[in-house]
Each structure stands twice: as structure tokens, then as C-alpha cells.
Design an enzyme around this catalytic site. Structure first.
Site, PDB file in Angstrom:
ATOM      1  N   LYS A  93     -48.515  18.721  65.055  1.00 19.25           N
ATOM      2  CA  LYS A  93     -49.891  18.693  65.548  1.00 19.25           C
ATOM      3  C   LYS A  93     -50.857  18.087  64.519  1.00 19.25           C
ATOM      4  O   LYS A  93     -50.503  17.800  63.379  1.00 19.25           O
ATOM      5  CB  LYS A  93     -50.339  20.103  65.930  1.00 19.25           C
ATOM      6  CG  LYS A  93     -49.708  20.602  67.227  1.00 19.25           C
ATOM      7  CD  LYS A  93     -50.250  21.978  67.603  1.00 19.25           C
ATOM      8  CE  LYS A  93     -49.685  22.455  68.928  1.00 19.25           C
ATOM      9  NZ  LYS A  93     -50.170  23.808  69.294  1.00 19.25           N
ATOM     10  N   ARG A 109     -42.720  27.591  68.171  1.00 18.83           N
ATOM     11  CA  ARG A 109     -42.488  26.558  69.191  1.00 18.83           C
ATOM     12  C   ARG A 109     -42.488  25.197  68.496  1.00 18.83           C
ATOM     13  O   ARG A 109     -43.509  24.760  67.975  1.00 18.83           O
ATOM     14  CB  ARG A 109     -43.584  26.634  70.258  1.00 18.83           C
ATOM     15  CG  ARG A 109     -43.422  25.649  71.400  1.00 18.83           C
ATOM     16  CD  ARG A 109     -44.545  25.819  72.419  1.00 18.83           C
ATOM     17  NE  ARG A 109     -44.421  24.881  73.523  1.00 18.83           N
ATOM     18  CZ  ARG A 109     -44.912  23.647  73.521  1.00 18.83           C
ATOM     19  NH1 ARG A 109     -45.580  23.216  72.445  1.00 18.83           N
ATOM     20  NH2 ARG A 109     -44.755  22.850  74.560  1.00 18.83           N
TER      21      ARG A 109
END
Length: 272
Positions: free
Chosen positions: A214, A248
Site C-alpha cells: 500500500k 492480509r
């Protein structure tokens, strides 16, 4: 916590959730796994590398994403879930905030609902989760990065989510909380979440950390999405130290190894 056919020791162990995006436009791997053969191969690889859960997503939620119809999302995820359930006994999560998609996925065999809007985007989703008696991962999110006091406001938002779950009759032991790194937060706020993740234990629920590839990594290291593995591993190790139960990730093998190393250090014998 029971997810599918497996018991998860969320207080003493850490688990990797492998990301399987069956989308053409996800920020990191869009289009790579949206054929059935490719999805099956990638799921098999992630399971072999140690993924405890496979998270299937049919709509990209990258910054600036375009919402697709319920039917299009159903047509993307349901055949893949059915395929995975046919070949593997690993628990399957579906990444959706839509009640119709969730119900179709659960009918296809999904074991967990992963909702990026914490039950606030679709008022019917909580009822679907309760009716099918499945666990859920509920994430913090906001449309804008406006906070009076960041941590206090984020915690209040999560409490609102928990109140929605309680009103629907979802038991506490079926809830995982995700602080939502990368969603409705500035870069500094994302760093704060990871650095103070242990404070979320005050709410009393297992925590999932999702930082894989991210912007939190991209901004810190000035690297594109396909070069953020090492940065992600640092956040995963921080998550282990801060007590997160689930991670995740895209890169399962590397994160499994990082978790094992972090746990080996934590569980090492004390110096006499």
C-alpha cells in the site's frame, strides 16, 4: 474463533490471509488472476506457501476506484469461490461491502465476510452475516481524512460499527477488526495506526492488519507497488509485536517467513 472448518487461536498465533483479486484493475495485481485457471493456480501457490485464508475480491477498492454493479461482482467472485471450495479445504473470505454479493458468496461456500466499510455502506449486510452465522472482518473507513482527534475519532467509528453488529445479533466471537490502513487516512495517520496498533486491543477483538504493497510503504520508501515487499514485511513484523492476529497480504511466502521469525524471537528463552 472458527472460520470455515478451522479453529484460529487469535490470542496466541498469527495467520496469513492471501489476497486473490479477480479484478482487471486492482492497484497492484489487476488482471493477473481473473481467469479461472490463473486464480486456481495462484490460490494453490498461496496455500502451499502457508496462507491460512484466501480472500477473494471482485471489485477494486484502490484510491479512486469505480463501483461496479452487484451482479458484475457476483459474476466475478462466485465461480471462483465455487472452484476454490471444490479443490481446497482452506477457509475462503470474500472482500465485499454489498449484501447481495455477500449472500451469493456465502451460498457458494464462502466462510468469512471482509467488509471495508464496517457495515456502514449497506444496511442489510449485518443481517446477512448474522443469518448465515459466519464470522466477519470489519474495517475502519471514511470518505474524507477529516478528524478532530484522529485516534479518538477512529475508535469512535469502530465502536459505531460494533454497535451495528450488536443490533443485528452478530456475536462478539465472530468479529475481527481492521483499522483500515490506507483508507480515509493521511500517510502520517497510517503510520500512527501501525505504530500504536496495540491500543486497539482495548476494544476486545482480534485484529487484522492490511498494509500489503500500500501507499504507506510507497510513500515511506518512494517505490512503486511492485517493489514494496520489504516495506510490507516490516509492517507485518510490527503487527506481530503489536498483537495482530491476521495479515492480509499479496506475498504470502515472504510474510509467512517474517511472522515465523518474529514469533521465534518473541518466544525465545529469556536470559538467566
Amino acid at each position: 474463533m472458527r472460520i470455515g472448518n478451522r479453529e484460529f487461536d487469535t490470542k496466541n498465533q498469527n495467520y496469513i490471509m492471501g489476497i486473490l483479486n479477480v479484478t482487471p484493475d486492482s492497484f497492484s495485481d489487476g488482471g493477473k488472476w481473473n481467469s479461472y485457471d490463473a486464480a486456481l493456480r495462484h490460490a494453490q501457490e498461496m496455500i502451499g506457501d502457508g496462507a491460512a485464508i484466501i480472500d477473494v475480491g471482485g471489485e477494486s477498492t484502490r484510491p479512486g476506484y469505480t463501483r461496479i454493479s452487484d451482479q458484475e461482482e457476483i459474476e466475478r467472485v462466485v465461480p471462483v469461490i465455487e472452484l476454490l471450495k471444490k479443490h481446497f479445504d482452506t477457509p475462503i473470505s470474500v472482500d465485499t461491502y454489498k449484501s447481495r454479493v455477500a449472500e451469493a458468496a456465502l451460498k457458494a461456500g464462502a466462510d468469512l465476510i471482509n467488509d471495508i466499510w464496517g457495515l456502514k455502506a449497506d444496511e442489510k449486510l449485518a443481517e446477512v452475516i448474522q443469518r448465515y452465522e459466519v464470522p466477519c472482518c470489519l474495517m475502519h473507513n471514511r470518505n474524507e481524512e477529516n478528524y478532530t482527534s484522529f485516534w479518538r475519532d477512529m475508535t469512535a467509528d469502530l465502536k459505531e460499527t460494533l454497535e451495528i453488529a450488536a443490533r443485528a445479533g452478530i456475536p462478539d466471537d465472530r468479529i475481527i477488526l481492521d483499522p483500515g490502513v490506507g483508507f480515509g487516512k493521511t500517510h502520517q495517520q497510517n503510520l500512527t495506526v501501525v505504530n500504536h496498533l496495540e491500543k486497539l486491543h482495548e476494544l476486545g477483538y482480534p485484529i487484522l492488519l492490511g498494509t500489503s504493497r500500500k501507499r504507506i510503504v510507497g510513500f515511506a520508501l518512494d517505490l512503486p507497488a511492485d517493489q514494496r515487499v520489504e516495506g510490507t514485511l516490516v509492517t507485518t513484523v510490527f503487527g506481530v509485536l503489536k498483537g495482530a492476529a491476521f495479515f492480509r497480504v499479496h506475498d504470502v511466502k515472504e510474510n509467512v517467513r517474517a511472522v515465523k521469525m518474529a514469533r521465534a524471537i518473541l518466544e525465545g528463552n529469556e536470559v538467566e
